[in-house]
Design a protein around this motif. Sequence first.
Motif, short mmCIF file in Angstrom:
data_model
loop_
_atom_site.label_atom_id
_atom_site.label_comp_id
_atom_site.label_asym_id
_atom_site.label_seq_id
_atom_site.Cartn_x
_atom_site.Cartn_y
_atom_site.Cartn_z
N ASP A 63 0.84 -1.20 0.00
CA ASP A 63 0.00 0.00 0.00
C ASP A 63 0.87 1.25 0.00
O ASP A 63 0.66 2.18 -0.79
CB ASP A 63 -0.91 0.02 1.24
CG ASP A 63 -2.00 -1.04 1.19
OD1 ASP A 63 -2.26 -1.56 0.09
OD2 ASP A 63 -2.59 -1.32 2.25
N TYR A 175 -0.79 6.52 8.65
CA TYR A 175 -1.53 5.99 7.50
C TYR A 175 -2.84 5.41 8.02
O TYR A 175 -3.04 5.30 9.22
CB TYR A 175 -0.72 4.92 6.75
CG TYR A 175 -0.40 3.71 7.60
CD1 TYR A 175 0.76 3.68 8.36
CD2 TYR A 175 -1.26 2.61 7.64
CE1 TYR A 175 1.05 2.58 9.15
CE2 TYR A 175 -0.96 1.51 8.43
CZ TYR A 175 0.19 1.51 9.18
OH TYR A 175 0.47 0.43 9.97
N TYR A 180 -6.07 3.75 2.26
CA TYR A 180 -5.39 2.97 1.20
C TYR A 180 -6.43 2.23 0.35
O TYR A 180 -6.28 2.13 -0.86
CB TYR A 180 -4.41 1.96 1.81
CG TYR A 180 -3.08 2.57 2.21
CD1 TYR A 180 -2.36 3.37 1.34
CD2 TYR A 180 -2.53 2.32 3.47
CE1 TYR A 180 -1.14 3.92 1.70
CE2 TYR A 180 -1.31 2.86 3.84
CZ TYR A 180 -0.63 3.66 2.95
OH TYR A 180 0.58 4.20 3.31
#
Length: 550
Positions: A63, A175, A180
């Motif tokens: 990702d 993240y 993603y």
Amino acid sequence: MYCVQCEQTMRTPVGNGCNYSQGMCGKTAETSDLQDLLIATLHSLSAWALQARDLGIVEHEIDAFSAKAFFATLTNVNFDSQRIIDYAKQTLNYRDQLIQRCRALNFSIDADHPLAHLTLNGDSIAALTEQAAEFALNTDRAESGEEVHGVRMLCLYGLKGAAAYMEHAHVLGKYDNEIYRQFHQFMAWLGTRPTDLNQLLETALAIGNMNFQVMALLDQGETEAFGNPTPATVNVKPVAGKCILISGHDLKDLKALLEQTEGTGINIYTHGEMLPAHGYPELKKYSHLVGNYGSGWQNQQKEFAKFPGPIVMTSNCIIDPNVGNYADRIFTRSIVGWPGVAHIEDRNFSTVIEKAQQMAGFPYSEIEHRITVGFGRQTLLDASDTVINMVAEKKLRHVFLVGGCDGSKGERSYYTDFARLVPADCAILTLGCGKYRFNKLDFGSIEGLPRLLDVGQCNDAYSAIMLAVNLAQKLGVGVNELPLTLVLSWFEQKAIVILLTLLALGVKNIYTGPSAPAFLNDNVLNLLNEKFGLRGLTTPEQDMAEALAK
Ligand code: SF4
Ligand code: SF3
């Protein structure tokens, strides 16, 4: 070659874009074509990353790589064909790993995507460049129609800007797997070359929404690592001594460089988008972070040539270092690349430090000139009650957010002229590198509040949005009813995604300029004007009068 991704693209009668042997940015046709091929491989990878998710397979390394490799194709980032090929190969390696893992769970599974089984035609630059022609972004432009093609490019380039911010956040350990997933969904879908205009417009806004979350993560990453920015003054004149210049957006690189140069007697200067670093407590505490050097990225060939030390480019924007004859003392980091220029992969800056020791440095200190930075999210939010009172007492009439990218076009003097025209009872917020058009002018203050407030890098649009939302909530009005006007300058794809974020949040009547990127043809611009009131620039006087009449 066909590239229309930025504002400075060539406007030729043939195809309206950079479509000769070299783009305006210096990107060769070869690198440009290979970047199209890399993007095609990334579509393929995303199709499988989505399929894998359905089977519960989420590979963080893959990702993160997807966003990073996409970032390498942003304007003024990577001009090195071999590095682009290496990214494309790695992309397909990762994709094949995902295919294997999916098939280990379900032998007959496939990804329903036209590029699901894309392979590279060999190893050589020549063979791959030839193959890349198949993936040129304009191959179906006539068939799709200008409007559809333009909005599709708006989505693709906006997603590229978001990918850049995802990588910046990831560097700081931030993240989100759901982000993603959305990224892969957009990326895979765009690889099918969709033609439904409404769906494309909806996707453009969905990308803008996703990017809002990405900017929030990046803000969190930066403030957790380096503290909340607070107002600080920065010297923009040289100080005697050996020196290193660091440019781009990556504050973690700056922190590592500061640590590694502590006690060496080498002074560190920020350039371009690194200027807001001087507001962060964990960065400004280093006494050898002595100041800021130079101006917008487009002046680097002249300014870097005169800098008596090495230069580190941590992200966009790099341009040909051979022109100013400093290719032997500029270093690239992470996704940045220029053929023949030394690249540092691991934040070990010893070669840069060695170079700085060998060079003369500045012979003497010039008389200081200080500018103020550091009006980040927390500082702005803390000031919101003061701002509300000042507006109520009619001491502050209007706020202008003049933000975005700088560039080389003469018309960009508009922004300097506009800033000069801002009346004395109004304030200016700046962000991005476009601020260099006027940030060394003295705007004074209103009741102790500086009239020019630098919010930070382009991604710190997040802070400005949070301030606007906070003010609107406290006043019980919509964001569009605030005495606030946004005057944006676009150049590369980060600016595109920020615009999408603002549109997705319902911000209307934004001024953008100096001219639109070529992919935003008149049809698309009219559409954006109808739907969001997006407007081009006229003259500073006319736009100012219009904004103040709001
Ligand atoms: Fe042209 Fe911009 Fe593409 Fe460079 S990035 S080739 S200047 S459109
Ligand atoms: Fe500037 Fe390149 Fe866009 Fe982050 S450094 S704003 S142009």
